[in-house]
Design a protein around this motif. Sequence first.
Motif, short mmCIF file in Angstrom:
data_model
loop_
_atom_site.label_atom_id
_atom_site.label_comp_id
_atom_site.label_asym_id
_atom_site.label_seq_id
_atom_site.Cartn_x
_atom_site.Cartn_y
_atom_site.Cartn_z
N PHE A 93 0.83 -1.21 0.00
CA PHE A 93 0.00 0.00 0.00
C PHE A 93 0.87 1.26 0.00
CE2 PHE A 93 -3.81 -2.37 1.80
CZ PHE A 93 -4.55 -2.22 0.65
N GLY A 94 1.94 1.22 0.77
CA GLY A 94 2.84 2.37 0.81
C GLY A 94 3.46 2.67 -0.55
N ILE A 95 3.82 1.63 -1.30
CA ILE A 95 4.37 1.84 -2.64
C ILE A 95 3.35 2.51 -3.55
CG2 ILE A 95 5.14 0.64 -4.72
CD1 ILE A 95 7.30 0.78 -2.67
N VAL A 100 1.86 8.11 -5.98
CA VAL A 100 0.98 9.25 -6.26
C VAL A 100 1.50 10.53 -5.60
CG1 VAL A 100 -1.36 10.14 -5.98
CG2 VAL A 100 -1.01 7.73 -6.51
N GLY A 101 2.07 10.40 -4.40
CA GLY A 101 2.45 11.59 -3.64
C GLY A 101 3.83 12.13 -3.90
N LYS A 114 -0.73 15.89 -2.81
CA LYS A 114 0.46 15.05 -2.94
C LYS A 114 1.20 14.95 -1.62
CE LYS A 114 2.97 15.28 -6.69
NZ LYS A 114 2.68 14.00 -7.35
N SER A 115 1.21 16.04 -0.86
CA SER A 115 1.88 16.02 0.44
C SER A 115 1.17 15.07 1.41
CB SER A 115 1.93 17.43 1.02
OG SER A 115 2.54 17.43 2.29
N HIS A 116 -0.15 15.11 1.43
CA HIS A 116 -0.91 14.21 2.29
C HIS A 116 -0.72 12.75 1.88
CE1 HIS A 116 -3.81 17.77 3.27
NE2 HIS A 116 -2.68 17.82 3.97
N GLY A 121 1.76 7.43 2.83
CA GLY A 121 2.64 6.35 2.40
C GLY A 121 3.80 6.14 3.35
N GLY A 122 4.35 7.24 3.90
CA GLY A 122 5.41 7.11 4.89
C GLY A 122 4.95 6.41 6.15
#
Length: 219
Positions: A93-95, A100-101, A114-116, A121-122
Amino acid sequence: MASASLQFFAFILALFGVFGDITATLLPNWKVNADVGSNIITAITQMQGLWMDCTWYSTGMFSCTLKYSVLSLPVYIQAARTTMVLSCILSAFGICITTVGMKCTKLGGDTDSKSHACFAGGVCFILAGIFGLVPTSWYTREIISNFLDQSIPESSKHEPGGAVYTGFISAGFLLIAGVIFCTSCFRRQQGAWIYPPKQHHFPSTEQESNAGYNLKDYV
C-alpha cells in the motif's frame, strides 16, 4: 529538487524493503540446524520456516513439508505469520500511495494532496517496518534461548537462518523510507507556514487618483 531526489531515494529503499519482506516471509530457512559438538559433518541440513519445513540432502536433493495445522504451531510462529503478512500488505500500500504523492510524478493533483498522500505512504512504511521487526526479533529470541538451554540436546538446537537476516534488513529499509517520506512532507508544510505566498496590494492613493481623473473627464 533536493526533496524530490530524497523521496526517490526513499522509494528505492522501500522497493528493496518490500521485495525483501516478501522473500523473508516465503523462505523456509528461518532457522537451520546448528552443527555443534560431534555433528560437524552431516548428511542433511534441516530448515524450518513459517509455512514449511525443508530438508536438504548432501546429494543436492531436498524435500519440504507444509505446515497445514495452525493451532499446533508455537505462538511465536503464529504471530510471525500474521505480522509478516500485514507487513507485506502495508508496504505494498505504501508503494502505491507514495507513487501518487512523490514530487517527481505527475499524479495526485495539487501540492497539498500530494503532500498528504506522501505522508500516508510514509506512515504505511513505518508500520510495515515495525510489523516486520517484531516477528524477526521474537523469532531470534526463541532460537537463542533454545540454543542456550542446557536441557535441549545439541542435535535439536538451531541457529537463525537467512530469512531472519533478510527480514531485519527489509524492516530497516522500510523504517528509513517511511521516516524520509514523513520528514519531507513536514518540511514542505513548515516552509509554507513560515513563508506564506506574497499578495500584491495596490495603494489606495493610486486608485483614488485614477478615479478623480476619470471624473474630470466628464466635467
